[in-house]
Design an enzyme around this catalytic site. Structure first.
Site, PDB file in Angstrom:
ATOM      1  N   ASN A   1      27.429   0.188 -23.794  1.00  0.00           N
ATOM      2  CA  ASN A   1      26.068   0.314 -24.349  1.00  0.00           C
ATOM      3  C   ASN A   1      25.801   1.794 -24.603  1.00  0.00           C
ATOM      4  O   ASN A   1      25.639   2.568 -23.677  1.00  0.00           O
ATOM      5  CB  ASN A   1      25.081  -0.270 -23.322  1.00  0.00           C
ATOM      6  CG  ASN A   1      23.631   0.010 -23.678  1.00  0.00           C
ATOM      7  OD1 ASN A   1      23.318   0.349 -24.826  1.00  0.00           O
ATOM      8  ND2 ASN A   1      22.749  -0.131 -22.699  1.00  0.00           N
TER       9      ASN A   1
ATOM     10  N   LYS B   1      23.207   3.186 -25.958  1.00  0.00           N
ATOM     11  CA  LYS B   1      21.797   3.597 -25.888  1.00  0.00           C
ATOM     12  C   LYS B   1      21.444   4.476 -27.107  1.00  0.00           C
ATOM     13  O   LYS B   1      21.964   4.226 -28.189  1.00  0.00           O
ATOM     14  CB  LYS B   1      21.514   4.296 -24.554  1.00  0.00           C
ATOM     15  CG  LYS B   1      22.026   3.452 -23.379  1.00  0.00           C
ATOM     16  CD  LYS B   1      21.592   3.925 -22.035  1.00  0.00           C
ATOM     17  CE  LYS B   1      22.174   2.996 -20.967  1.00  0.00           C
ATOM     18  NZ  LYS B   1      21.729   3.321 -19.625  1.00  0.00           N
TER      19      LYS B   1
ATOM     20  N   HIS C   1      17.543  -5.451 -21.204  1.00  0.00           N
ATOM     21  CA  HIS C   1      18.033  -4.274 -20.475  1.00  0.00           C
ATOM     22  C   HIS C   1      16.858  -3.626 -19.727  1.00  0.00           C
ATOM     23  O   HIS C   1      15.720  -3.618 -20.237  1.00  0.00           O
ATOM     24  CB  HIS C   1      18.660  -3.285 -21.458  1.00  0.00           C
ATOM     25  CG  HIS C   1      19.356  -2.154 -20.752  1.00  0.00           C
ATOM     26  ND1 HIS C   1      18.664  -1.081 -20.250  1.00  0.00           N
ATOM     27  CD2 HIS C   1      20.655  -1.963 -20.423  1.00  0.00           C
ATOM     28  CE1 HIS C   1      19.523  -0.264 -19.646  1.00  0.00           C
ATOM     29  NE2 HIS C   1      20.733  -0.782 -19.738  1.00  0.00           N
TER      30      HIS C   1
ATOM     31  N   GLU D   1      15.884  -0.709 -19.374  1.00  0.00           N
ATOM     32  CA  GLU D   1      15.141   0.319 -20.123  1.00  0.00           C
ATOM     33  C   GLU D   1      14.177  -0.329 -21.125  1.00  0.00           C
ATOM     34  O   GLU D   1      13.071   0.169 -21.346  1.00  0.00           O
ATOM     35  CB  GLU D   1      16.122   1.277 -20.815  1.00  0.00           C
ATOM     36  CG  GLU D   1      16.776   2.201 -19.792  1.00  0.00           C
ATOM     37  CD  GLU D   1      18.175   2.671 -20.150  1.00  0.00           C
ATOM     38  OE1 GLU D   1      18.572   2.593 -21.322  1.00  0.00           O
ATOM     39  OE2 GLU D   1      18.878   3.115 -19.214  1.00  0.00           O
TER      40      GLU D   1
ATOM     41  N   GLU E   1      22.546  -5.405 -13.232  1.00  0.00           N
ATOM     42  CA  GLU E   1      22.468  -3.947 -13.263  1.00  0.00           C
ATOM     43  C   GLU E   1      21.389  -3.473 -12.293  1.00  0.00           C
ATOM     44  O   GLU E   1      20.187  -3.503 -12.634  1.00  0.00           O
ATOM     45  CB  GLU E   1      22.108  -3.475 -14.669  1.00  0.00           C
ATOM     46  CG  GLU E   1      23.155  -3.824 -15.702  1.00  0.00           C
ATOM     47  CD  GLU E   1      23.164  -2.821 -16.845  1.00  0.00           C
ATOM     48  OE1 GLU E   1      24.190  -2.171 -17.028  1.00  0.00           O
ATOM     49  OE2 GLU E   1      22.133  -2.666 -17.508  1.00  0.00           O
TER      50      GLU E   1
ATOM     51  N   GLY F   1      22.717   5.261 -14.721  1.00  0.00           N
ATOM     52  CA  GLY F   1      22.646   6.661 -15.137  1.00  0.00           C
ATOM     53  C   GLY F   1      22.435   7.636 -13.995  1.00  0.00           C
ATOM     54  O   GLY F   1      22.135   8.802 -14.221  1.00  0.00           O
TER      55      GLY F   1
ATOM     56  N   SER G   1      26.496   2.997 -13.589  1.00  0.00           N
ATOM     57  CA  SER G   1      27.422   4.085 -13.255  1.00  0.00           C
ATOM     58  C   SER G   1      28.871   3.617 -13.085  1.00  0.00           C
ATOM     59  O   SER G   1      29.585   4.107 -12.207  1.00  0.00           O
ATOM     60  CB  SER G   1      26.940   4.830 -12.002  1.00  0.00           C
ATOM     61  OG  SER G   1      25.696   5.469 -12.267  1.00  0.00           O
TER      62      SER G   1
HETATM   63  P1  PGA Z   1      25.313   3.843 -16.932  1.00  0.00           P
HETATM   64  O1  PGA Z   1      24.421   2.767 -17.746  1.00  0.00           O
HETATM   65  O2  PGA Z   1      26.742   3.328 -16.940  1.00  0.00           O
HETATM   66  O3  PGA Z   1      25.161   5.124 -17.668  1.00  0.00           O
HETATM   67  O4  PGA Z   1      24.762   3.859 -15.534  1.00  0.00           O
HETATM   68  C1  PGA Z   1      24.622   1.386 -17.606  1.00  0.00           C
HETATM   69  C2  PGA Z   1      23.638   0.604 -18.431  1.00  0.00           C
HETATM   70  O5  PGA Z   1      22.456   0.969 -18.486  1.00  0.00           O
HETATM   71  O6  PGA Z   1      23.994  -0.421 -19.054  1.00  0.00           O
END
Ligand code: PGA
Length: 252
Positions: A11, A13, A97, A99, A167, A173, A213
């Site tokens: 992803n 983003k 997601h 976010e 997640e 992140g 992560s």
């Molecule tokens: P990240 O993001 O691997 O940067 O932690 C994962 C995600 O939000 O799908």
């Protein structure tokens, strides 16, 4: 890992232009030369999908979108429909997601509508669920509530077309990955939820990813867990080398 077909999804983003997408694809495709029995997916921003779709025709790399509107068309300024995504060559769409839920107010009612719209359009949804750090002690309640609301009205045969991504929001992140044991434990809770609300065969069949992560250094130990069927990768999926190393970790 089980007989379920593993999926490694990246992803991106709000990162990369169409030109940068092309550069990534040119570097990354050779890394998939001997990859069999694993599905690999990139999820670029909307503005990169058309270019990516043209480059990926006939290639062993799938294309997905980060979000989608639930209406087919109309006066929805800024929104993107299923038909537009399909025309770009997308086969997957992320739904819910964290976010989107937090920053764009996609509540469970909206997530459920989007999930249904993705399925109605013959696209494959990846439904994201997860808890914040303060909710972690009550992770089962949080995830059960999300799944109950998001999957409302979805029958067993339709469920088989959905991939779930667990997640933990505290791991996205932040560099704080859930340990393989914690990720396995929560994903087994999700599978038990499916047993209770559908049946054992549905629970064994549904693909459940871990995200938060995921890096080349931790991918193998996460993917070795019996209930984890792949990864939803953010930051480490932006660079062809590290995303390729994650795919390699899953193959070995
Ligand atoms: P990240 O993001 O691997 O940067 O932690 C994962 C995600 O939000 O799908």
């Amino acid at each position: 890992m089980t007989m379920r077909h593993p999926l490694i999804a990246g992803n991106w983003k709000m990162h990369k232009t169409p030109q940068e997408t092309e550069e990534f694809i040119v570097k990354f495709l050779p890394k998939l030369a001997n990859v069999e029995a694993i599905e690999v997916l990139i999820i670029p921003p909307f503005t990169c999908l058309d270019r990516a779709g043209k480059l990926l025709q006939g290639q062993p790399l799938q294309l997905g979108a980060q979000d989608m509107h639930y209406e087919e068309e109309g006066a929805f300024t800024g929104a993107i429909s299923a038909r537009m995504l399909k025309a770009c060559g997308c086969s997957y769409v992320l739904v819910g997601h964290s976010e989107r839920r937090e920053l764009f107010h996609d509540d469970d009612t909206i997530v459920a509508r989007k999930l249904n719209a993705v399925l109605d359009a013959d696209l494959m949804p990846i439904l994201c669920v997860g808890e914040t750090l303060s909710e972690h002690d009550l992770v089962e309640e949080k995830i059960s509530r999300q799944l109950t609301e998001d999957l409302a009205g979805i029958d067993g045969s339709t469920l088989a077309r959905i991939t779930i991504a667990y997640e933990p929001i505290w791991a996205i992140g932040t560099g704080k990955t859930a340990t393989p044991e914690v990720a396995q434990e929560t994903i087994s809770i999700i599978r038990r939820f499916i047993v209770t609300n559908y049946d054992e065969a549905s629970a064994q069949g549904i693909r459940i990813l871990y995200g938060g992560s995921v890096k080349p250094a931790n991918a193998a130990s996460l993917m070795a867990q019996p209930d984890i069927d792949g990864a939803l990768v953010g930051g480490a999926a932006l660079v062809a080398e590290s995303f390729g190393q994650i795919v390699d970790a899953v193959r070995s």
